[in-house]
Design a protein around this motif. Sequence first.
Motif, PDB file in Angstrom:
ATOM      1  N   PHE A 188       0.706  -1.235   0.138  1.00 41.29           N
ATOM      2  CA  PHE A 188       0.001  -0.081  -0.067  1.00 41.29           C
ATOM      3  C   PHE A 188       0.713   1.309   0.091  1.00 41.29           C
ATOM      4  CE2 PHE A 188       0.855  -1.476   4.233  1.00 41.29           C
ATOM      5  CZ  PHE A 188       1.205  -0.386   5.051  1.00 41.29           C
ATOM      6  N   ASP A 189       0.034   2.564  -0.381  1.00 38.38           N
ATOM      7  CA  ASP A 189       0.848   3.819  -0.085  1.00 38.38           C
ATOM      8  C   ASP A 189       0.360   4.532   0.914  1.00 38.38           C
ATOM      9  OD1 ASP A 189       1.838   3.065  -2.847  1.00 38.38           O
ATOM     10  OD2 ASP A 189       0.426   4.143  -3.707  1.00 38.38           O
ATOM     11  N   ALA A 190       0.959   5.164   1.863  1.00 38.96           N
ATOM     12  CA  ALA A 190       0.638   5.938   2.836  1.00 38.96           C
ATOM     13  C   ALA A 190       1.330   7.157   2.986  1.00 38.96           C
ATOM     14  CB  ALA A 190       0.547   5.162   4.066  1.00 38.96           C
ATOM     15  N   GLU A 191       1.056   8.059   3.752  1.00 40.90           N
ATOM     16  CA  GLU A 191       1.918   9.339   4.213  1.00 40.90           C
ATOM     17  C   GLU A 191       1.696   9.655   5.698  1.00 40.90           C
ATOM     18  OE1 GLU A 191       0.680  12.585   1.997  1.00 40.90           O
ATOM     19  OE2 GLU A 191       1.886  11.936  -0.001  1.00 40.90           O
ATOM     20  N   LEU A 192       2.704   9.967   6.391  1.00 44.62           N
ATOM     21  CA  LEU A 192       2.570  10.405   7.732  1.00 44.62           C
ATOM     22  C   LEU A 192       3.293  11.660   8.019  1.00 44.62           C
ATOM     23  CD1 LEU A 192       3.509   7.256   9.609  1.00 44.62           C
ATOM     24  CD2 LEU A 192       1.304   8.227   9.741  1.00 44.62           C
ATOM     25  N   GLU A 193       2.889  12.508   8.986  1.00 43.52           N
ATOM     26  CA  GLU A 193       3.704  13.794   9.346  1.00 43.52           C
ATOM     27  C   GLU A 193       4.615  13.361  10.303  1.00 43.52           C
ATOM     28  OE1 GLU A 193       1.462  17.254   9.901  1.00 43.52           O
ATOM     29  OE2 GLU A 193      -0.496  16.366   9.090  1.00 43.52           O
ATOM     30  N   SER A 194       5.988  13.878  10.025  1.00 42.96           N
ATOM     31  CA  SER A 194       7.204  13.190  10.781  1.00 42.96           C
ATOM     32  C   SER A 194       7.298  14.004  12.132  1.00 42.96           C
ATOM     33  CB  SER A 194       8.109  13.377  10.060  1.00 42.96           C
ATOM     34  OG  SER A 194       8.471  15.005   9.704  1.00 42.96           O
ATOM     35  N   GLU A 195       6.301  15.272  12.342  1.00 42.68           N
ATOM     36  CA  GLU A 195       6.562  16.177  13.287  1.00 42.68           C
ATOM     37  C   GLU A 195       5.571  15.615  14.447  1.00 42.68           C
ATOM     38  OE1 GLU A 195       6.280  20.167  11.918  1.00 42.68           O
ATOM     39  OE2 GLU A 195       8.689  20.146  11.553  1.00 42.68           O
ATOM     40  N   LYS A 196       4.432  14.759  14.272  1.00 44.46           N
ATOM     41  CA  LYS A 196       3.181  14.450  14.828  1.00 44.46           C
ATOM     42  C   LYS A 196       4.060  13.431  15.795  1.00 44.46           C
ATOM     43  CE  LYS A 196      -0.192  16.686  12.907  1.00 44.46           C
ATOM     44  NZ  LYS A 196      -0.796  17.566  13.594  1.00 44.46           N
ATOM     45  N   SER A 197       3.312  13.454  17.229  1.00 44.06           N
ATOM     46  CA  SER A 197       3.638  12.515  18.149  1.00 44.06           C
ATOM     47  C   SER A 197       3.286  11.011  17.849  1.00 44.06           C
ATOM     48  CB  SER A 197       3.021  12.854  19.392  1.00 44.06           C
ATOM     49  OG  SER A 197       1.577  12.424  19.259  1.00 44.06           O
ATOM     50  N   LEU A 198       3.769  10.144  18.448  1.00 45.49           N
ATOM     51  CA  LEU A 198       3.643   8.593  18.110  1.00 45.49           C
ATOM     52  C   LEU A 198       2.140   8.302  18.322  1.00 45.49           C
ATOM     53  CD1 LEU A 198       4.016   5.647  17.501  1.00 45.49           C
ATOM     54  CD2 LEU A 198       4.797   5.469  19.773  1.00 45.49           C
ATOM     55  N   ASN A 199       1.553   9.016  19.205  1.00 44.17           N
ATOM     56  CA  ASN A 199      -0.178   8.836  19.434  1.00 44.17           C
ATOM     57  C   ASN A 199      -1.003   9.145  18.462  1.00 44.17           C
ATOM     58  OD1 ASN A 199       0.504   7.170  21.671  1.00 44.17           O
ATOM     59  ND2 ASN A 199       0.206   8.938  23.139  1.00 44.17           N
ATOM     60  N   LYS A 200      -0.258  10.202  18.043  1.00 42.87           N
ATOM     61  CA  LYS A 200      -1.207  11.137  16.792  1.00 42.87           C
ATOM     62  C   LYS A 200      -1.251  10.279  15.644  1.00 42.87           C
ATOM     63  CE  LYS A 200      -1.675  15.821  18.896  1.00 42.87           C
ATOM     64  NZ  LYS A 200      -1.223  17.027  18.710  1.00 42.87           N
ATOM     65  N   ASN A 201      -0.053   9.891  15.137  1.00 44.26           N
ATOM     66  CA  ASN A 201       0.424   9.102  13.838  1.00 44.26           C
ATOM     67  C   ASN A 201      -0.550   7.762  14.183  1.00 44.26           C
ATOM     68  OD1 ASN A 201       1.302  10.642  12.040  1.00 44.26           O
ATOM     69  ND2 ASN A 201       3.316  10.544  12.695  1.00 44.26           N
ATOM     70  N   LEU A 202      -0.196   7.139  15.160  1.00 40.76           N
ATOM     71  CA  LEU A 202      -1.091   5.729  15.315  1.00 40.76           C
ATOM     72  C   LEU A 202      -2.538   5.952  15.101  1.00 40.76           C
ATOM     73  CD1 LEU A 202       0.957   4.196  18.455  1.00 40.76           C
ATOM     74  CD2 LEU A 202       0.862   3.366  15.962  1.00 40.76           C
ATOM     75  N   GLU A 203      -3.172   7.200  15.729  1.00 35.35           N
ATOM     76  CA  GLU A 203      -4.619   7.324  15.804  1.00 35.35           C
ATOM     77  C   GLU A 203      -4.794   7.508  13.951  1.00 35.35           C
ATOM     78  OE1 GLU A 203      -5.179  10.759  17.962  1.00 35.35           O
ATOM     79  OE2 GLU A 203      -5.176   9.489  20.024  1.00 35.35           O
ATOM     80  N   TYR A 204      -3.916   8.209  13.535  1.00 34.58           N
ATOM     81  CA  TYR A 204      -4.275   8.874  12.290  1.00 34.58           C
ATOM     82  C   TYR A 204      -4.245   7.527  11.160  1.00 34.58           C
ATOM     83  CZ  TYR A 204      -3.279  10.852   7.563  1.00 34.58           C
ATOM     84  OH  TYR A 204      -3.361  11.079   6.033  1.00 34.58           O
ATOM     85  N   LEU A 205      -3.233   6.554  11.479  1.00 35.30           N
ATOM     86  CA  LEU A 205      -3.063   5.232  10.672  1.00 35.30           C
ATOM     87  C   LEU A 205      -4.433   4.533  10.858  1.00 35.30           C
ATOM     88  CD1 LEU A 205       0.618   4.151  11.608  1.00 35.30           C
ATOM     89  CD2 LEU A 205      -0.186   4.513   9.174  1.00 35.30           C
ATOM     90  N   LYS A 206      -4.892   4.263  11.865  1.00 31.65           N
ATOM     91  CA  LYS A 206      -6.343   3.648  12.091  1.00 31.65           C
ATOM     92  C   LYS A 206      -7.398   4.294  11.476  1.00 31.65           C
ATOM     93  CE  LYS A 206      -9.067   1.407  15.708  1.00 31.65           C
ATOM     94  NZ  LYS A 206      -9.245   1.395  17.125  1.00 31.65           N
ATOM     95  N   ARG A 207      -7.358   5.550  11.438  1.00 30.19           N
ATOM     96  CA  ARG A 207      -8.728   6.346  10.951  1.00 30.19           C
ATOM     97  C   ARG A 207      -8.615   6.359   9.373  1.00 30.19           C
ATOM     98  NH1 ARG A 207      -7.353  10.582  13.258  1.00 30.19           N
ATOM     99  NH2 ARG A 207      -6.637  11.995  11.595  1.00 30.19           N
ATOM    100  N   LYS A 208      -7.335   6.505   8.981  1.00 22.92           N
ATOM    101  CA  LYS A 208      -7.249   6.923   7.429  1.00 22.92           C
ATOM    102  C   LYS A 208      -7.105   5.358   6.539  1.00 22.92           C
ATOM    103  CE  LYS A 208      -5.432   9.696   3.717  1.00 22.92           C
ATOM    104  NZ  LYS A 208      -4.636  10.877   3.381  1.00 22.92           N
ATOM    105  N   TYR A 209      -6.112   4.542   7.378  1.00 19.87           N
ATOM    106  CA  TYR A 209      -5.638   3.354   6.486  1.00 19.87           C
ATOM    107  C   TYR A 209      -6.149   2.210   7.126  1.00 19.87           C
ATOM    108  CZ  TYR A 209      -2.439   6.745   4.759  1.00 19.87           C
ATOM    109  OH  TYR A 209      -2.069   8.047   4.021  1.00 19.87           O
ATOM    110  N   GLY A 210      -6.900   2.240   8.338  1.00 21.51           N
ATOM    111  CA  GLY A 210      -7.315   1.019   8.881  1.00 21.51           C
ATOM    112  C   GLY A 210      -6.531   0.004   9.682  1.00 21.51           C
ATOM    113  N   ILE A 211      -5.310   0.727   9.721  1.00 21.60           N
ATOM    114  CA  ILE A 211      -4.105  -0.078  10.358  1.00 21.60           C
ATOM    115  C   ILE A 211      -4.069   0.213  11.971  1.00 21.60           C
ATOM    116  CG2 ILE A 211      -1.681  -0.203  10.645  1.00 21.60           C
ATOM    117  CD1 ILE A 211      -1.452   0.830   7.850  1.00 21.60           C
ATOM    118  N   SER A 212      -4.267  -0.783  12.906  1.00 17.71           N
ATOM    119  CA  SER A 212      -4.164  -0.773  14.083  1.00 17.71           C
ATOM    120  C   SER A 212      -3.044  -1.351  14.936  1.00 17.71           C
ATOM    121  CB  SER A 212      -5.368  -1.153  14.786  1.00 17.71           C
ATOM    122  OG  SER A 212      -5.650  -0.847  16.225  1.00 17.71           O
ATOM    123  N   TYR A 213      -2.854  -1.480  16.202  1.00 20.70           N
ATOM    124  CA  TYR A 213      -1.766  -2.120  16.824  1.00 20.70           C
ATOM    125  C   TYR A 213      -2.310  -2.904  18.013  1.00 20.70           C
ATOM    126  CZ  TYR A 213      -1.655   1.508  20.193  1.00 20.70           C
ATOM    127  OH  TYR A 213      -2.306   2.316  21.221  1.00 20.70           O
TER     128      TYR A 213
END
Length: 230
Positions: A188-213
């Motif tokens: 897949f293709d994806a994008e993340l903001e490098s300046e965001k905290s880990l928790n914010k990017n984990l929330e973003y991955l779940k919301r936009k790409y359906g990737i959880s942990y």
Amino acid sequence: MNLFSCTSNEASNKKIILEKQLPNTSYRIFETKTKTNEDDVEQCAKYVSYKVTEDGFKIRGADIYNLTSLLLNINKKDIIISKNIDTRFFEIEYSGIINDKNNKELLNEFLNKLNLKIEEFVQLESNYELYFADKKLIKKFESKNNKTNVLVNGVQYSFKNISLSILASSLKDIYQKNFSAVENTIQFDAELESEKSLNKNLEYLKRKYGISYKKNKSEVAKFKITKTNH
């Protein structure tokens, strides 16, 4: 590739500390006072360069952490160096087959020259195990080409044709925490903001790409570098 890149104006001298010539392998290791690029232009403290050549590789601007990480293909967070070991910079010019065995032998020769040794041990640590929580959602971002690419432009990470394992490895490098992947069935293709905290990017991955942990404990290999007795 330049793992980090920035420039200054002055160049510094270097001295050769180890040289070896074998039938199928040869290398030279230099010690430098500062970090310089291939044009001998002084670089900033973050500069490290690893370049694959026609017959081997070249490393520039590396300290012991960098060299151990690059040669053993491990994360810097899993390397422990005794506080009484001074910080120096090194360059390597290597000709020969690039594989784990040769890299490990080269590292051991280098450390032995500095009267250092490396020991491996296992430690239990927290781990983020990535998985596809919503496969219908991630399918919307399924890659349409077969060329994998990871780009950083300062504020954003751009991933093209990656697996969940590559994402896990990238997050490990970004946040210096342990990540793993359950499966690699979708590219897949994806994008993340490098300046965001880990928790914010984990929330973003779940919301936009359906990737959880799932957070669990896992055994992690650690590497400790200390001085030898002689």
